[in-house]
Scaffold this motif. Structure first.
Motif, mmCIF file in Angstrom:
data_model
loop_
_atom_site.group_PDB
_atom_site.id
_atom_site.type_symbol
_atom_site.label_atom_id
_atom_site.label_comp_id
_atom_site.label_asym_id
_atom_site.label_seq_id
_atom_site.Cartn_x
_atom_site.Cartn_y
_atom_site.Cartn_z
ATOM 1 N N THR A 112 69.044 67.878 -43.179
ATOM 2 C CA THR A 112 68.220 67.251 -42.171
ATOM 3 C C THR A 112 68.617 65.863 -42.193
ATOM 4 O O THR A 112 68.880 65.349 -40.921
ATOM 5 C CB THR A 112 66.696 67.419 -42.511
ATOM 6 O OG1 THR A 112 66.285 68.557 -42.696
ATOM 7 C CG2 THR A 112 65.924 66.630 -41.610
ATOM 8 N N ILE A 138 74.769 67.274 -31.397
ATOM 9 C CA ILE A 138 73.376 66.624 -31.423
ATOM 10 C C ILE A 138 73.628 65.070 -30.970
ATOM 11 O O ILE A 138 72.702 64.778 -30.206
ATOM 12 C CB ILE A 138 72.732 66.830 -32.718
ATOM 13 C CG1 ILE A 138 71.252 66.268 -32.637
ATOM 14 C CG2 ILE A 138 73.490 65.805 -33.819
ATOM 15 C CD1 ILE A 138 70.291 66.783 -33.845
ATOM 16 N N LEU A 193 64.224 63.696 -34.287
ATOM 17 C CA LEU A 193 64.587 65.059 -34.831
ATOM 18 C C LEU A 193 63.449 65.814 -35.160
ATOM 19 O O LEU A 193 62.456 65.376 -36.088
ATOM 20 C CB LEU A 193 65.585 65.201 -35.901
ATOM 21 C CG LEU A 193 66.022 66.547 -36.429
ATOM 22 C CD1 LEU A 193 66.791 67.232 -35.630
ATOM 23 C CD2 LEU A 193 66.953 66.602 -37.770
ATOM 24 N N VAL A 198 65.647 71.477 -34.174
ATOM 25 C CA VAL A 198 66.813 72.392 -34.842
ATOM 26 C C VAL A 198 66.377 73.367 -35.771
ATOM 27 O O VAL A 198 65.783 72.938 -36.906
ATOM 28 C CB VAL A 198 67.777 71.255 -35.557
ATOM 29 C CG1 VAL A 198 68.802 72.073 -36.242
ATOM 30 C CG2 VAL A 198 68.380 70.378 -34.511
ATOM 31 N N TYR A 210 71.709 65.835 -39.979
ATOM 32 C CA TYR A 210 71.565 65.731 -38.439
ATOM 33 C C TYR A 210 71.001 64.477 -38.140
ATOM 34 O O TYR A 210 71.379 63.988 -36.987
ATOM 35 C CB TYR A 210 70.538 67.128 -38.245
ATOM 36 C CG TYR A 210 71.237 68.308 -37.996
ATOM 37 C CD1 TYR A 210 71.473 68.611 -36.881
ATOM 38 C CD2 TYR A 210 71.692 69.332 -38.912
ATOM 39 C CE1 TYR A 210 72.000 69.812 -36.455
ATOM 40 C CE2 TYR A 210 72.066 70.370 -38.787
ATOM 41 C CZ TYR A 210 72.397 70.773 -37.711
ATOM 42 O OH TYR A 210 73.018 72.003 -37.318
ATOM 43 N N THR A 232 73.991 71.775 -32.954
ATOM 44 C CA THR A 232 74.698 71.683 -34.023
ATOM 45 C C THR A 232 75.085 70.072 -34.357
ATOM 46 O O THR A 232 74.880 69.434 -33.706
ATOM 47 C CB THR A 232 76.213 72.582 -33.999
ATOM 48 O OG1 THR A 232 76.964 71.497 -32.829
ATOM 49 C CG2 THR A 232 76.098 73.823 -33.344
ATOM 50 N N LEU A 233 75.461 70.253 -35.625
ATOM 51 C CA LEU A 233 76.005 68.682 -36.116
ATOM 52 C C LEU A 233 77.148 68.214 -34.999
ATOM 53 O O LEU A 233 77.183 66.925 -34.759
ATOM 54 C CB LEU A 233 76.761 68.590 -37.515
ATOM 55 C CG LEU A 233 75.721 68.828 -38.624
ATOM 56 C CD1 LEU A 233 76.224 69.329 -39.685
ATOM 57 C CD2 LEU A 233 74.826 67.647 -38.696
ATOM 58 N N LEU A 241 67.586 73.742 -39.597
ATOM 59 C CA LEU A 241 67.070 72.725 -40.706
ATOM 60 C C LEU A 241 66.647 73.749 -41.855
ATOM 61 O O LEU A 241 66.843 73.208 -43.085
ATOM 62 C CB LEU A 241 66.316 71.772 -40.322
ATOM 63 C CG LEU A 241 66.764 70.949 -39.135
ATOM 64 C CD1 LEU A 241 65.599 69.757 -38.894
ATOM 65 C CD2 LEU A 241 67.761 70.232 -39.644
#
Length: 286
Positions: free
Chosen positions: A123, A254, A137, A267, A126, A250-251, A270
């Motif tokens: 998390t 984002i 998020l 997301v 992200y 995705t990373l 996570l």
């Protein structure tokens, strides 16, 4: 170390988890045959629990609860707090107590701490990847059955906010609901007429936005929209409802999604796909 979450029964969780590992209810179960046969009853241990990788910590009080359940007189010293980001090699907790009890509780304690810290660590990655933005998020309901409250706690330790806790605290109208209701507007109107206080509606096309808003949606989930379409949607909504980007985030993507002006990005991975954190526990006989 106090741990209290609404909807979560810590003593029951600890008891059930230990019973599973001890084989309570199985023929010959209810015991740790290794510890009882190898470790003298009077033996004592001191231990250090540490991170083998850089992690965001979540679940220390839960880990401690397993040791206390089997040795009420165990001495536990937490060295960090949940939510802290620590480098590899950081000592997380010191403990001292009856060797048999500590060994029996070890795996349950580590499994829980590794799982929750893995979620918190992913998390945080992200959150950091979103960059300098006001976007928030969110997690999802894609959790392991029976562990939702804990897993959602872990996402907050990583810097996310909780989305719905379940089916009860908000309506989330998705494509299958819309298919049965006939269209977006009708689905939202039915939820509003039923007195639902908070209505989230999924839209995957620009032409669904205005009907959803006119019918009374509070929050629009903009599903699988690329950044150019997200910016168009945000401009059209113009603050009349909260906006959430979702689907395949995705990373790598984002940051661009968060920069479109949406209020939230959700997301599922996570909680659905986070690897366990590498955390170990080494004991020394006293």
């Amino acid at each position: 170390m106090h741990f209290d979450l609404p909807g979560f029964d810590l003593p029951r969780f600890v008891q059930t988890t230990l019973a599973e590992d001890l084989g309570t209810g199985w023929p010959g179960g209810g015991q740790d045959v290794t510890a009882q046969s190898v470790i003298p009853a009077e033996a004592r241990f001191a231990g250090i629990m540490d991170s083998r990788d850089a992690v965001t910590v979540a679940g220390l009080a839960l880990a401690a609860a397993f040791f206390r359940a089997l040795d009420p007189n165990v001495t536990i010293e937490p060295l960090v707090a949940d939510g802290e980001q620590v480098p590899a090699g950081t000592a997380l907790m010191r403990l001292e107590g009856r060797a048999r009890a500590l060994l029996t509780a070890e795996r349950s304690a580590l499994n829980t701490l590794q799982h929750l810290s893995g979620i918190a660590t992913l998390t945080r990655r992200y959150v950091d990847a979103m960059g300098d933005t006001h976007c928030i998020l969110l997690d999802t309901r894609k959790t392991i059955p029976g562990l939702r409250v804990l897993e959602k706690y872990a996402t907050t330790m990583g810097g996310a906010q909780n989305h719905r806790m379940g089916l009860w605290d908000a309506a989330m109208i998705k494509d299958n609901h819309i298919a049965v209701a006939g269209d977006v507007g009708e689905a939202v109107r039915r939820a509003r007429a039923a007195g639902v206080a908070r209505i989230i509606c999924e839209v995957d096309r620009i032409d669904q936005i205005e009907p959803a808003l006119q019918a009374g949606a509070d929050h629009l989930l903009l599903d699988n929209m690329a950044p150019p379409m997200l910016r168009q949607a945000v401009a059209l909504i113009a603050g009349r409802a909260a906006t959430e980007a979702s689907g395949g985030v995705t990373l790598d993507t984002i940051a661009a999604i968060a920069a479109t002006g949406v209020d939230y990005v959700s997301v599922g991975r996570l909680t659905q796909s986070a690897p366990a954190a590498d955390i170990g526990l080494d004991f020394t006989p006293l």
